[in-house]
Design a protein around this motif. Sequence first.
Motif, PDB file in Angstrom:
ATOM      1  N   GLU A  63       0.830  -1.203   0.000  1.00 52.49           N
ATOM      2  CA  GLU A  63       0.000   0.000   0.000  1.00 52.49           C
ATOM      3  C   GLU A  63       0.872   1.263   0.000  1.00 52.49           C
ATOM      4  O   GLU A  63       0.657   2.179  -0.799  1.00 52.49           O
ATOM      5  CB  GLU A  63      -0.885  -0.037   1.256  1.00 52.49           C
ATOM      6  CG  GLU A  63      -2.274   0.503   1.061  1.00 52.49           C
ATOM      7  CD  GLU A  63      -3.110   0.370   2.314  1.00 52.49           C
ATOM      8  OE1 GLU A  63      -4.136  -0.312   2.273  1.00 52.49           O
ATOM      9  OE2 GLU A  63      -2.732   0.942   3.361  1.00 52.49           O
ATOM     10  N   HIS A  78      -0.955   8.193   6.925  1.00 49.54           N
ATOM     11  CA  HIS A  78      -1.430   6.827   6.761  1.00 49.54           C
ATOM     12  C   HIS A  78      -0.401   5.827   7.307  1.00 49.54           C
ATOM     13  O   HIS A  78      -0.735   4.850   7.964  1.00 49.54           O
ATOM     14  CB  HIS A  78      -1.735   6.534   5.288  1.00 49.54           C
ATOM     15  CG  HIS A  78      -2.639   5.360   5.112  1.00 49.54           C
ATOM     16  ND1 HIS A  78      -3.969   5.482   4.818  1.00 49.54           N
ATOM     17  CD2 HIS A  78      -2.401   4.032   5.222  1.00 49.54           C
ATOM     18  CE1 HIS A  78      -4.511   4.267   4.753  1.00 49.54           C
ATOM     19  NE2 HIS A  78      -3.575   3.369   4.982  1.00 49.54           N
ATOM     20  N   HIS A 118     -10.116   0.666   9.651  1.00 50.52           N
ATOM     21  CA  HIS A 118      -9.023   1.062   8.759  1.00 50.52           C
ATOM     22  C   HIS A 118      -9.429   0.976   7.284  1.00 50.52           C
ATOM     23  O   HIS A 118      -9.212   1.906   6.516  1.00 50.52           O
ATOM     24  CB  HIS A 118      -7.784   0.210   9.022  1.00 50.52           C
ATOM     25  CG  HIS A 118      -6.565   0.729   8.305  1.00 50.52           C
ATOM     26  ND1 HIS A 118      -5.878   1.850   8.715  1.00 50.52           N
ATOM     27  CD2 HIS A 118      -5.932   0.302   7.191  1.00 50.52           C
ATOM     28  CE1 HIS A 118      -4.881   2.080   7.876  1.00 50.52           C
ATOM     29  NE2 HIS A 118      -4.886   1.156   6.939  1.00 50.52           N
ATOM     30  N   ASP A 123      -8.500   3.667   4.605  1.00 52.10           N
ATOM     31  CA  ASP A 123      -8.131   3.271   3.243  1.00 52.10           C
ATOM     32  C   ASP A 123      -9.051   3.922   2.201  1.00 52.10           C
ATOM     33  O   ASP A 123      -8.617   4.244   1.098  1.00 52.10           O
ATOM     34  CB  ASP A 123      -8.152   1.740   3.098  1.00 52.10           C
ATOM     35  CG  ASP A 123      -6.977   1.081   3.824  1.00 52.10           C
ATOM     36  OD1 ASP A 123      -6.011   1.791   4.161  1.00 52.10           O
ATOM     37  OD2 ASP A 123      -7.023  -0.142   4.038  1.00 52.10           O
TER      38      ASP A 123
END
Length: 136
Positions: A63, A78, A118, A123
């Motif tokens: 990610e 993040h 999350h 996300d």
Amino acid sequence: METIQWSDNYSVGVKKLDEQHKQIIGMLNRLVSAPEAKDAGSETITDILTTMTRYALEHFKTEEKLMKAHGYPDLEEHREEHVAYRRKAIDFSTASSLGVEATPQILVTFLFEWWTNHILIEDMKYKAFFAKKGVR
Ligand SMILES: [Fe+2]
């Protein structure tokens, strides 16, 4: 506790990340469904936790790499979420393997809430960004 059913609500629009999230949800469901989830130091729970932590760390890497490659503006923010999770997950794994986790239910609840929050909130913040960049 109910298991999670994957639906489009969970989709962040990037195939690889969706696949990884599905795997993680599968592990969460296994944790919730394991009858041993009530026993401190259960081998099954320790195993699932270890696998899950390892997988989650790989997923975070994927990610973050993608975010970096496309210049996602909130990467640092993040990443901090991921770092906090890593700290907690390692604590849990250690505690579980030592059999000192008195209430595995607390752990399962934490994991469940962390991941749903999350994916569905944190996300989702990058969904529109990646869509605009043409990342699928
Ligand atoms: Fe994330």
